[in-house]
Design an enzyme around this catalytic site. Sequence first.
Site, PDB file in Angstrom:
ATOM      1  N   ASP A  43       0.812  -1.102  -0.004  1.00 34.74           N
ATOM      2  CA  ASP A  43       0.035   0.119  -0.136  1.00 34.74           C
ATOM      3  C   ASP A  43       0.948   1.392  -0.118  1.00 34.74           C
ATOM      4  OD1 ASP A  43      -2.875   1.289   0.599  1.00 34.74           O
ATOM      5  OD2 ASP A  43      -1.585   2.002   1.821  1.00 34.74           O
ATOM      6  N   TYR A  48       3.448   9.938   0.673  1.00 33.36           N
ATOM      7  CA  TYR A  48       4.408   9.256   1.532  1.00 33.36           C
ATOM      8  C   TYR A  48       5.771   9.434   1.078  1.00 33.36           C
ATOM      9  CZ  TYR A  48       0.359   6.480   3.054  1.00 33.36           C
ATOM     10  OH  TYR A  48      -1.081   6.155   3.162  1.00 33.36           O
ATOM     11  N   HIS A 110      -7.019   9.956  -1.948  1.00 33.14           N
ATOM     12  CA  HIS A 110      -6.435   9.949  -0.461  1.00 33.14           C
ATOM     13  C   HIS A 110      -7.294  10.735   0.519  1.00 33.14           C
ATOM     14  CE1 HIS A 110      -2.414   9.510   1.522  1.00 33.14           C
ATOM     15  NE2 HIS A 110      -3.173   9.253   2.237  1.00 33.14           N
TER      16      HIS A 110
END
Length: 320
Positions: A43, A48, A110
């Site tokens: 994932d 990130y 997101h």
Amino acid sequence: MKSIKFSNGDSMPIIGLGTWKSKPGEVYQAVLWAIESGYRHIDCAAIYDNENEVGNALQFAFKSGLVSRNEMFITSKLWNSNHRLEDVQPALKKTLKDLKLDYLDLYLVHWPISFKKGIGFAQNREDFFTYNDVPLSQTWEGMEDCKSKGLTKHIGVSNFNISKLEEISRTGSQGPEMNQVEMHPLNPQHKLVEYCRSKGIHMTAYSPLGSGDRSASVKKSDEPSLFENPVVVELADKYQVSAAQILIAYSIHRDIVVIPKSVNEGRIKQNLAAEEIQFDKEDFEKLEKIDLRYRFIDGSFFTGSKSPYTQQDLWENDIS
Ligand code: A2P
């Protein structure tokens, strides 16, 4: 490994390696340890800031014959600054370039929060777009385009409540196939799970272990510890496993995909082994009966006086 099935027959392994907070310098090795241990699901997300390194690890795994692309299930997420129709596809293409892939298995919106182009984290009111500027339906149209072009096999969302799921399902030509939200025994999301089940939307549990490695700036000093919860500890003793494994098995028991993050070889393996835990009915009920409710990721970094978004609008004040 146990998996969930999409309506076209594709399957998604029920345990995936989470990569939020995995630092460049650590995540390459973590992904390879995971694949070597038997993980077939990673994932990821653009925000990130480690997709390039995850991509290097995947490349190595494919080229060395450790695993082939079609054996892996790779998820990524569209960041808040790319919600306009014209920005969705380029954002996905950037993620594909970083991950060094031709397609994703699953692409998620997101957050139901929109920033202006180029903003990493909005600081002021003028850094945000409102729903009037960029309706969720516009972003969803971009996601559908990505799927129809074969850039991703499946599309979904993350952090969406029932009314936002209904909004995009109403306007879109296809509804979301996945909703990824925070889920663990202190935030079981009963209402949302029931709704998603009724609509055929699969669910993924993020922060299944409470994400204790978040930076101090987004943690409250009085947060409860999932690992020290007395029921979790009691069951860990009974089943001779770790508290983390009980928490992972809790999601699997509910047929909910779960993505524990780790960059430690032993814990990566241990988390995958949680699949083998079979709860007695009354033990699972003990987890269900924990009456403490807590949301670790409350989205407060997106709300407040400098934002057009509110906590009420994000979560509908639902913690059930
Ligand atoms: P580490 O990466 O050093 O293993 P979440 O998945 O809820 O975001 O939680 C991630 C946090 O939990 C990280 O601090 C991670 O540390 C830790 N963690 C992951 N697996 C385990 C485990 N099996 N036992 C204890 N802590 C774990």
